[in-house]
Design a protein around this motif. Structure first.
Motif, short mmCIF file in Angstrom:
data_model
loop_
_atom_site.label_atom_id
_atom_site.label_comp_id
_atom_site.label_asym_id
_atom_site.label_seq_id
_atom_site.Cartn_x
_atom_site.Cartn_y
_atom_site.Cartn_z
N ASP A 21 0.89 -1.41 0.10
CA ASP A 21 0.00 -0.07 0.11
C ASP A 21 0.70 1.30 0.08
N GLN A 22 2.24 1.18 -0.31
CA GLN A 22 3.08 2.13 -0.35
C GLN A 22 3.88 2.39 -1.51
N THR A 23 4.05 3.38 -2.10
CA THR A 23 4.60 3.71 -3.34
C THR A 23 6.15 3.73 -3.02
N ALA A 24 7.03 3.69 -4.02
CA ALA A 24 8.46 3.57 -4.15
C ALA A 24 9.11 4.85 -3.27
N GLY A 25 8.13 5.83 -3.51
CA GLY A 25 8.44 7.22 -2.84
C GLY A 25 8.15 7.57 -1.50
N GLY A 26 7.54 6.30 -1.08
CA GLY A 26 6.78 6.39 0.33
C GLY A 26 5.49 6.93 0.66
N LEU A 27 4.89 7.20 -0.50
CA LEU A 27 3.46 7.52 -0.26
C LEU A 27 2.38 6.42 -0.18
N TYR A 28 1.34 6.55 0.62
CA TYR A 28 0.59 5.31 1.09
C TYR A 28 -0.72 5.71 -0.06
N LEU A 29 -1.02 4.45 -0.72
CA LEU A 29 -2.21 4.45 -1.43
C LEU A 29 -3.30 3.91 -0.97
N PRO A 30 -4.76 4.44 -1.31
CA PRO A 30 -5.92 3.92 -0.62
C PRO A 30 -6.08 2.63 -1.44
N GLU A 31 -6.62 1.76 -1.14
CA GLU A 31 -7.26 0.47 -1.71
C GLU A 31 -7.82 0.55 -2.91
N THR A 32 -8.59 1.54 -3.36
CA THR A 32 -9.27 1.73 -4.56
C THR A 32 -8.06 2.20 -5.64
N ALA A 33 -7.10 2.70 -5.23
CA ALA A 33 -5.96 3.09 -6.18
C ALA A 33 -4.82 2.13 -6.62
N GLN A 34 -4.98 1.17 -5.68
CA GLN A 34 -3.85 0.11 -5.75
C GLN A 34 -4.13 -0.87 -7.07
N LYS A 35 -3.03 -1.28 -7.91
CA LYS A 35 -3.10 -2.00 -8.67
C LYS A 35 -3.09 -3.69 -7.93
N ARG A 36 -3.59 -4.38 -8.97
CA ARG A 36 -3.59 -5.82 -8.50
C ARG A 36 -2.14 -6.45 -8.80
N SER A 37 -1.66 -7.21 -7.73
CA SER A 37 -0.12 -7.64 -7.76
C SER A 37 -0.09 -8.73 -8.56
#
Length: 92
Positions: A21-37
C-alpha cells in the motif's frame, strides 16, 4: 464458512498475492488506487506439481487463476502450475 486447510488437486497451486500500500516514494495509496499484484507466494501445491515449491515467490499473468475469496484464503488464487510465468527473488 472458514477454510481450515486447502489441498489443491493435480497440477494446481495456491498462491497468495503480495500487496503493498506504499509507493516507491513512500506515499500510501488507498485500496481503490492500488493495482492488483502479479507476484505472490506459493501456499500449497498439488501432488502433480513438479517445478514450484511451497514458499517460493512467483510471477503470474494478470488473468491467471481463480480467486478463492474465503477466509483465511481471501487474498489467494488457485491456478494451474502452467499459469506461473517464473520465480521471483524477493527481498524481505
Amino acid at each position: 464458512m472458514e477454510i481450515t486447510e486447502l489441498k489443491p488437486h493435480g497440477n494446481r497451486v495456491v498462491v497468495e498475492r503480495i500487496t503493498t500500500d506504499q509507493t516507491a516514494g513512500g506515499l500510501y495509496l488507498p485500496e481503490t488506487a492500488q493495482k492488483r499484484s502479479l507476484v505472490g507466494k506459493v501456499k500449497a501445491v498439488g501432488k502433480d506439481v513438479e517445478v514450484v515449491k511451497v514458499g517460493q515467490h512467483v510471477f503470474f499473468g494478470q488473468y491467471s487463476g481463480f480467486e478463492i475469496g474465503m477466509a483465511p484464503y481471501s487474498d489467494c488464487l488457485i491456478m494451474n502450475e502452467d499459469d506461473i510465468l517464473g520465480e521471483v527473488k524477493a527481498n524481505g
